[in-house]
Design a protein around this motif. Sequence first.
Motif, PDB file in Angstrom:
ATOM      1  N   VAL A  15       0.841  -1.208   0.000  1.00 22.58           N
ATOM      2  CA  VAL A  15       0.000   0.000   0.000  1.00 22.58           C
ATOM      3  C   VAL A  15       0.871   1.251   0.000  1.00 22.58           C
ATOM      4  O   VAL A  15       0.647   2.197  -0.780  1.00 22.58           O
ATOM      5  N   ASP A  16       1.878   1.273   0.852  1.00 16.77           N
ATOM      6  CA  ASP A  16       2.734   2.463   0.978  1.00 16.77           C
ATOM      7  C   ASP A  16       3.659   2.627  -0.221  1.00 16.77           C
ATOM      8  O   ASP A  16       3.928   3.753  -0.666  1.00 16.77           O
ATOM      9  N   GLY A  17       4.168   1.499  -0.730  1.00 20.39           N
ATOM     10  CA  GLY A  17       5.124   1.579  -1.839  1.00 20.39           C
ATOM     11  C   GLY A  17       4.481   1.785  -3.198  1.00 20.39           C
ATOM     12  O   GLY A  17       5.113   2.317  -4.115  1.00 20.39           O
ATOM     13  N   GLY A  18       3.237   1.353  -3.344  1.00 16.37           N
ATOM     14  CA  GLY A  18       2.536   1.532  -4.609  1.00 16.37           C
ATOM     15  C   GLY A  18       2.860   0.484  -5.648  1.00 16.37           C
ATOM     16  O   GLY A  18       2.296   0.514  -6.758  1.00 16.37           O
ATOM     17  N   SER A  19       3.760  -0.441  -5.326  1.00 17.45           N
ATOM     18  CA  SER A  19       4.087  -1.519  -6.261  1.00 17.45           C
ATOM     19  C   SER A  19       4.734  -2.659  -5.498  1.00 17.45           C
ATOM     20  O   SER A  19       5.224  -2.471  -4.381  1.00 17.45           O
ATOM     21  N   ALA A  24       9.107  -4.831  -2.125  1.00 16.29           N
ATOM     22  CA  ALA A  24      10.184  -5.816  -2.017  1.00 16.29           C
ATOM     23  C   ALA A  24      11.479  -5.161  -1.563  1.00 16.29           C
ATOM     24  O   ALA A  24      12.215  -5.715  -0.733  1.00 16.29           O
ATOM     25  N   ARG A  25      11.782  -3.982  -2.135  1.00 13.68           N
ATOM     26  CA  ARG A  25      13.003  -3.276  -1.713  1.00 13.68           C
ATOM     27  C   ARG A  25      12.940  -2.916  -0.235  1.00 13.68           C
ATOM     28  O   ARG A  25      13.933  -3.032   0.492  1.00 13.68           O
ATOM     29  N   ALA A  57       0.640  -1.356  -8.152  1.00 12.91           N
ATOM     30  CA  ALA A  57      -0.319  -2.150  -7.372  1.00 12.91           C
ATOM     31  C   ALA A  57      -1.269  -1.159  -6.710  1.00 12.91           C
ATOM     32  O   ALA A  57      -0.916  -0.506  -5.717  1.00 12.91           O
ATOM     33  N   ILE A  58      -2.454  -1.023  -7.291  1.00 13.48           N
ATOM     34  CA  ILE A  58      -3.411  -0.016  -6.824  1.00 13.48           C
ATOM     35  C   ILE A  58      -4.379  -0.681  -5.839  1.00 13.48           C
ATOM     36  O   ILE A  58      -5.060  -1.655  -6.197  1.00 13.48           O
TER      37      ILE A  58
END
Length: 301
Positions: A15-19, A24-25, A57-58
């Motif tokens: 959610v926070d990363g957007g993808s 993963a990072r 990832a929306i």
Amino acid sequence: MAFTSESVKVFLSVVDGGSFSAAARKLGRVPSAVNMAVSQLEAELDMLLFDRSTRKAIPTAAARALEPQARQVASQLNLLDAHALQLHQGLESRLILAMAPELQTGAWSRPLSTLAKEFPTLEIEVRSASQSEAVRMLHEGSVQLALVFERPGIDERETFLEAGSQLLVAVASPDHPAAAGKNSPLNEEQLVNIRQIIVATGEPTGSDPRVVLSRRVWLSDSYLATLDMVQAGLGWAYLPQPLVQPLIATGVLTEVVFDNMASQMRLWVDIVWVKNRPLGLGASRYLSLMREIVRSGPSRF
């Protein structure tokens, strides 16, 4: 159970990363592992959490609905981890501080806001006790720290931090016999027979002996109750200068004048603990914060 501490962490990272790659990072994993973890969570919940139609990832409406509770769970888990670590490092479950009733105002409370932020699970208890009772509880182990007036002797079992001082003023109501000393200072023979109201619990000896000047004594464990009795003309008392100065200025109270000593008395204040009993993380931090306050300038009670 669909949601676990691990799946909550992965869910919020996406959610926070957007993808999946950004999550993963952040998590130190490969994107395919994050994607698989989310897919497994979606299968167990039987609902789609992220729209994968683009490279991003929306979050779906369902994901947005679950997000606030997931963040609460994550926050509680972080708090639990922090508490476990602090317990491992020596955080006591409860920090108990005993203090003489005369010292219930002043700098002693200032470190508590910092303790509340740094150790949110630490319970704080403040007990009012006479000076002798506070020291007794300290040696019995029912309290970790005692805030008392400086004592004439040194107990080798103890160590202490000088925490400041308190200026006490002898006061009475203007129509009280003790107030007559303004024109004719009171001598010792007169003083011992005029009722004194002492802020103490149990026995007058529980207070600092320098404060007890009369044979006729009433006791109170509260400054405000003592002040009410003094204003009612029931006796004279030593009270903190910041409390009584406005009342003296307006004529509600008057200073008691003695013929052989000043009407004001400054007493030094110590925080005492037992040498051979290791302090917990909370008590140690409290003392370090009090040291900072003392170094910053005179501390008044």
